[in-house]
Design a protein around this motif. Structure first.
Motif, PDB file in Angstrom:
ATOM      1  N   GLN A 198       6.559   8.022   2.030  1.00  0.00           N
ATOM      2  CA  GLN A 198       5.982   6.695   1.835  1.00  0.00           C
ATOM      3  C   GLN A 198       7.068   5.647   1.612  1.00  0.00           C
ATOM      4  O   GLN A 198       7.032   4.556   2.180  1.00  0.00           O
ATOM      5  CB  GLN A 198       5.018   6.715   0.642  1.00  0.00           C
ATOM      6  CG  GLN A 198       3.796   7.599   0.814  1.00  0.00           C
ATOM      7  CD  GLN A 198       2.777   7.048   1.789  1.00  0.00           C
ATOM      8  OE1 GLN A 198       2.561   5.842   1.865  1.00  0.00           O
ATOM      9  NE2 GLN A 198       2.150   7.925   2.554  1.00  0.00           N
ATOM     10  N   THR A 245       1.307   3.795  -3.202  1.00  0.00           N
ATOM     11  CA  THR A 245       0.915   5.186  -2.941  1.00  0.00           C
ATOM     12  C   THR A 245       2.047   6.129  -3.290  1.00  0.00           C
ATOM     13  O   THR A 245       1.842   7.181  -3.908  1.00  0.00           O
ATOM     14  CB  THR A 245       0.518   5.366  -1.470  1.00  0.00           C
ATOM     15  OG1 THR A 245      -0.562   4.484  -1.151  1.00  0.00           O
ATOM     16  CG2 THR A 245       0.079   6.800  -1.205  1.00  0.00           C
ATOM     17  N   LEU A 249      -4.098  11.347   0.082  1.00  0.00           N
ATOM     18  CA  LEU A 249      -3.673   9.986  -0.247  1.00  0.00           C
ATOM     19  C   LEU A 249      -2.628   9.475   0.741  1.00  0.00           C
ATOM     20  O   LEU A 249      -2.636   8.292   1.106  1.00  0.00           O
ATOM     21  CB  LEU A 249      -3.116   9.945  -1.668  1.00  0.00           C
ATOM     22  CG  LEU A 249      -4.156   9.965  -2.791  1.00  0.00           C
ATOM     23  CD1 LEU A 249      -3.486  10.119  -4.143  1.00  0.00           C
ATOM     24  CD2 LEU A 249      -4.987   8.670  -2.768  1.00  0.00           C
ATOM     25  N   SER A 250      -1.725  10.344   1.170  1.00  0.00           N
ATOM     26  CA  SER A 250      -0.697   9.944   2.131  1.00  0.00           C
ATOM     27  C   SER A 250      -1.318   9.484   3.445  1.00  0.00           C
ATOM     28  O   SER A 250      -0.944   8.435   3.994  1.00  0.00           O
ATOM     29  CB  SER A 250       0.270  11.107   2.392  1.00  0.00           C
ATOM     30  OG  SER A 250       0.967  11.454   1.229  1.00  0.00           O
ATOM     31  N   THR A 276       5.997  11.475  -1.440  1.00  0.00           N
ATOM     32  CA  THR A 276       6.465  10.241  -2.086  1.00  0.00           C
ATOM     33  C   THR A 276       7.583   9.594  -1.281  1.00  0.00           C
ATOM     34  O   THR A 276       7.546   8.393  -0.987  1.00  0.00           O
ATOM     35  CB  THR A 276       6.970  10.549  -3.510  1.00  0.00           C
ATOM     36  OG1 THR A 276       5.862  10.904  -4.334  1.00  0.00           O
ATOM     37  CG2 THR A 276       7.671   9.346  -4.118  1.00  0.00           C
ATOM     38  N   VAL A 292      -2.989   1.027   6.262  1.00  0.00           N
ATOM     39  CA  VAL A 292      -1.931   0.158   6.794  1.00  0.00           C
ATOM     40  C   VAL A 292      -2.106  -0.038   8.297  1.00  0.00           C
ATOM     41  O   VAL A 292      -1.914  -1.147   8.823  1.00  0.00           O
ATOM     42  CB  VAL A 292      -0.543   0.759   6.485  1.00  0.00           C
ATOM     43  CG1 VAL A 292       0.555  -0.045   7.181  1.00  0.00           C
ATOM     44  CG2 VAL A 292      -0.297   0.781   4.990  1.00  0.00           C
ATOM     45  N   SER A 315      -3.460   6.242   2.959  1.00  0.00           N
ATOM     46  CA  SER A 315      -2.566   5.087   2.827  1.00  0.00           C
ATOM     47  C   SER A 315      -2.147   4.557   4.197  1.00  0.00           C
ATOM     48  O   SER A 315      -2.244   3.344   4.472  1.00  0.00           O
ATOM     49  CB  SER A 315      -1.333   5.492   2.017  1.00  0.00           C
ATOM     50  OG  SER A 315      -0.297   4.537   2.136  1.00  0.00           O
ATOM     51  N   ILE A 337       0.820  -1.216   0.000  1.00  0.00           N
ATOM     52  CA  ILE A 337       0.000   0.000   0.000  1.00  0.00           C
ATOM     53  C   ILE A 337       0.856   1.271   0.000  1.00  0.00           C
ATOM     54  O   ILE A 337       0.688   2.135  -0.864  1.00  0.00           O
ATOM     55  CB  ILE A 337      -0.992  -0.011   1.181  1.00  0.00           C
ATOM     56  CG1 ILE A 337      -2.065  -1.078   0.956  1.00  0.00           C
ATOM     57  CG2 ILE A 337      -1.652   1.358   1.350  1.00  0.00           C
ATOM     58  CD1 ILE A 337      -2.994  -1.274   2.143  1.00  0.00           C
ATOM     59  N   PRO A 338       1.804   1.438   0.934  1.00  0.00           N
ATOM     60  CA  PRO A 338       2.627   2.662   0.876  1.00  0.00           C
ATOM     61  C   PRO A 338       3.533   2.722  -0.349  1.00  0.00           C
ATOM     62  O   PRO A 338       3.810   3.804  -0.865  1.00  0.00           O
ATOM     63  CB  PRO A 338       3.444   2.620   2.172  1.00  0.00           C
ATOM     64  CG  PRO A 338       3.422   1.199   2.603  1.00  0.00           C
ATOM     65  CD  PRO A 338       2.123   0.638   2.129  1.00  0.00           C
TER      66      PRO A 338
END
Length: 494
Positions: free
Chosen positions: A114, A15, A32-33, A111, A40, A36, A11-12
């Motif tokens: 993640q 993402t 989204l961060s 980004t 989790v 995500s 998932i991360p």
């Protein structure tokens, strides 16, 4: 059903890739961060309950059984750290929304956060040494970008030192892996443990084990801490909070795992060495925390103190002391994130990290002041907060086994830690208020929410210690009885 484990990493990872294509859509990146990590976190909570009820879960990727394939191992120790990582990540992101700045957000901040979390959680979950190296590198490559993101002079200077130190340690890591594979013919933790047990941990194997200890000591800032204060003081505090809460913990976890599962047979050498490394690290870190008047440096040296305390507790190698180290490890991840976030707010308000240029902030920011005071007491181990339980268990284990030096140094450095953080509180919040609300360099809007979440957790871990201890003792049992880990990964033996 064990396939759910892979989602913790998938998932991360996905993402982070998706966020690359949303560079200019900051709001979408933020949502989204967080979503995500929430996903989790839910999955991690489900796995923790399954592990508690049914025992350690494993996932053989590609259907290849150990020791031939890649295996992910979700025991209680690893899963508690994964769950803690997720909560810390969420809080640091919430703080970063208000403080990191649009320029960094557009240059892939979310980004690389993640990807950093993939590396951290993968290190906790992997069941073999080579993939531990791979996840270490994923984490480190992400941290290289994050520490330099923004390109300020101090960041570039400290990032060079940080990168060079980690390149050297990674090179040593590969050399140790090569030696171990040549000697044992395997890199799977459980399989290595079986081979070492059958062959006996002779002088050569113990030497390689100490070589690996050196690698993880560098990464955890165990005695070799020289890179940490500058590196953690250079980036924005949202990034520094992530680093302080997570990065050294991966090195600590690796020492716990390797020297409980694979190399537990010569404790009079390996664990004695760990004990002295822990003692010296506590002393050096505490001296640094007391001596400095820079808020960033004080907090950074307190990271070093905690590393020493946890390693010394592990070196005692009883269930009680190990439980204390695990409890303190999880507590420290929360409290370090909290202190760095609160410290970041203080620096943001005043425009400086020099304690002598701060005062009286509690008049305009009472909630900020009292949250810092609670975090300071928790860090020093004052009851009934979370730090007290971990320190008490470690000290009980140390005294019970005759490790009186560990107990004495642990108590003395706790007082020094308390002095260092109370010094921040007194200088920053007491005295005459030097800034009006209009003169403050930033607003606290949105920054107190993640601080409040972490403060509640720190209080809750202390007051709800009986509930938390069920999971902690399960994790300590796995560490203290390596056969539980080995049988879960390789139920049929070699």
């Amino acid at each position: 059903m064990n396939n759910i484990i892979i989602l913790l990493l998938l998932i991360p990872l996905l993402t982070g890739v998706l966020l690359i294509f949303l560079r200019n859509r900051i709001s979408a990146q933020r949502w989204l961060s967080i979503l995500s990590l929430l996903a989790v976190g839910v999955i991690a909570a489900i796995i923790i309950q399954r592990v508690l009820n049914e025992g350690t879960m494993t996932l053989d990727l590609g259907g290849w059984e150990p020791p031939y394939g890649i295996v992910l191992v979700a025991d209680m120790f690893a899963m508690l750290l994964v769950f803690t990582t997720v909560i810390v990540g969420i809080c640091c992101l919430l703080y970063g929304f208000r403080t990191i700045g649009e320029e960094r957000e557009k240059f892939y901040f979310y980004t690389f956060v993640q990807f950093l979390l993939v590396g951290v959680m993968g290190s906790f979950l992997t069941g073999d040494l080579f993939n531990l190296f791979v996840f270490f590198e994923v984490m480190l490559l992400s941290s290289y970008v994050l520490i330099a993101l923004g390109g300020k002079k101090v960041q570039l200077r400290e990032s060079i030192k940080y990168v060079l130190v980690n390149i050297v340690s990674s090179m040593l890591f590969l050399i140790a892996i090569a030696y171990l594979y040549g000697m044992l013919g395997t890199l799977n933790f459980a399989h290595m443990a079986i081979r070492v047990s059958e062959a006996g941990q002779d002088g050569l194997l113990t030497t390689v084990a100490i070589f690996l200890m050196l690698v993880f000591a560098i990464k955890a800032a165990l005695l070799m801490y020289f890179w940490l204060p500058g590196s953690y003081g250079a980036p924005p505090m949202a990034i520094a909070a992530l680093f302080a809460a997570l990065l050294t913990k991966v090195g600590i976890y690796s020492i716990f795992r390797l020297f409980s599962v694979v190399f537990p047979h010569q404790p009079e050498i390996t664990h004695q060495l760990l004990a002295w490394l822990g003692i010296l690290t506590m002393i050096i870190g505490a001296i640094g925390a007391v001596a400095h008047w820079s808020l960033r440096k004080i907090l950074a040296y307190n990271v070093v103190v905690a590393v020493g305390f946890m390693i010394a507790g592990f070196a005692v190698f009883t269930t009680t002391a190990i439980a204390g180290s695990v409890f303190y490890l999880i507590h420290d991840m929360f409290v370090k994130a909290l202190l760095f976030i609160l410290g970041g707010i203080m620096i943001g308000l005043t425009g400086t990290d020099k304690l002598r240029e701060m005062s009286g902030m509690i008049r305009n920011h009472a909630s900020l002041g009292w949250m810092f005071f609670i975090a300071a007491l928790a860090l020093a181990g004052v009851p009934p907060l979370s730090g007290f339980i971990g320190k008490l268990l470690v000290l009980q284990g140390a005294i019970g086994e005759g490790f009186y030096i560990i107990a004495a140094v642990g108590l003395i450095t706790s007082l020094m830690v308390l002095y260092s953080v109370v010094k921040i509180f007194i200088n920053g919040f007491w005295g005459e208020n030097q800034l009006t609300v209009e003169d403050e360099k930033m607003s606290t809007k949105g920054t107190l929410l993640p601080s409040a979440i972490l403060t509640v957790i720190v209080i809750g871990m202390g007051l709800g210690a009986e509930f938390v201890n069920v999971y902690i003792m399960e994790a300590a049992e796995v560490i203290n009885n390596p056969s539980l880990y080995i049988d879960a990964v390789m139920p049929n033996g070699e």
